[in-house]
Design a protein around this motif. Structure first.
Motif, PDB file in Angstrom:
ATOM      1  N   VAL A  65       0.841  -1.201   0.000  1.00 47.37           N
ATOM      2  CA  VAL A  65       0.000   0.000   0.000  1.00 47.37           C
ATOM      3  C   VAL A  65       0.880   1.257   0.000  1.00 47.37           C
ATOM      4  CG1 VAL A  65      -1.605   1.346   1.419  1.00 47.37           C
ATOM      5  CG2 VAL A  65      -2.024  -1.073   1.020  1.00 47.37           C
ATOM      6  N   VAL A  66       1.916   1.265   0.823  1.00 49.76           N
ATOM      7  CA  VAL A  66       2.811   2.432   0.866  1.00 49.76           C
ATOM      8  C   VAL A  66       3.530   2.588  -0.475  1.00 49.76           C
ATOM      9  CG1 VAL A  66       4.908   3.339   1.931  1.00 49.76           C
ATOM     10  CG2 VAL A  66       3.071   2.428   3.350  1.00 49.76           C
ATOM     11  N   THR A  67       3.946   1.492  -1.075  1.00 46.48           N
ATOM     12  CA  THR A  67       4.609   1.559  -2.381  1.00 46.48           C
ATOM     13  C   THR A  67       3.642   2.107  -3.434  1.00 46.48           C
ATOM     14  OG1 THR A  67       6.005  -0.305  -1.791  1.00 46.48           O
ATOM     15  CG2 THR A  67       5.804   0.209  -4.123  1.00 46.48           C
ATOM     16  N   PHE A  68       2.387   1.695  -3.381  1.00 44.33           N
ATOM     17  CA  PHE A  68       1.407   2.178  -4.343  1.00 44.33           C
ATOM     18  C   PHE A  68       1.150   3.674  -4.168  1.00 44.33           C
ATOM     19  CE2 PHE A  68      -3.073   3.129  -5.313  1.00 44.33           C
ATOM     20  CZ  PHE A  68      -3.052   2.874  -6.669  1.00 44.33           C
ATOM     21  N   VAL A  69       1.046   4.121  -2.918  1.00 48.59           N
ATOM     22  CA  VAL A  69       0.711   5.513  -2.659  1.00 48.59           C
ATOM     23  C   VAL A  69       1.896   6.433  -2.925  1.00 48.59           C
ATOM     24  CG1 VAL A  69       0.031   7.156  -0.864  1.00 48.59           C
ATOM     25  CG2 VAL A  69      -1.124   4.972  -1.036  1.00 48.59           C
ATOM     26  N   PHE A  70       3.093   6.053  -2.436  1.00 43.32           N
ATOM     27  CA  PHE A  70       4.243   6.937  -2.513  1.00 43.32           C
ATOM     28  C   PHE A  70       5.257   6.516  -3.566  1.00 43.32           C
ATOM     29  CE2 PHE A  70       2.771   7.432   1.893  1.00 43.32           C
ATOM     30  CZ  PHE A  70       2.468   8.768   1.847  1.00 43.32           C
TER      31      PHE A  70
END
Length: 99
Positions: free
Chosen positions: A93-98
């Protein structure tokens, strides 16, 4: 003052036409490497805690079944598995967002 307002209005017009701003990254390479190392260690620790939680909950369920006691271990197992799902999905999720 009017030029500043015109520049702001131009910025809003450019963003209003559907273009997406693309900011550049300017973090030092050594810092990003250290942050990635810490995040990797935390991810492994979270995974290890999830596995330990499942094993401990299973052992407690087996002991209570052996004693003939009714207990609410399924709720505890659900919380442990929910935590495992959170740990497993946090990185993507963090990779997708940032990313």
């Amino acid at each position: 003052m009017i030029k500043a307002l015109a520049a702001k209005a131009h910025t809003y017009v450019v963003l209003a036409d559907g273009s997406v701003p693309n900011p550049t990254r300017n973090a030092p390479g050594a810092l990003t490497g250290k942050v990635n190392t810490v995040l990797g260690i935390l991810a492994w620790a979270g995974t290890a805690a999830g596995v330990a939680g499942v094993l401990i909950t299973g052992a407690m369920m087996a002991i209570s079944m052996r004693r003939g006691e009714g207990s609410e271990h399924m709720g505890r197992l659900g919380m442990v598995l929910g935590g495992c799902v959170l740990v497993a999905t946090a990185g993507p999720v963090v990779t997708f967002v940032f990313g």
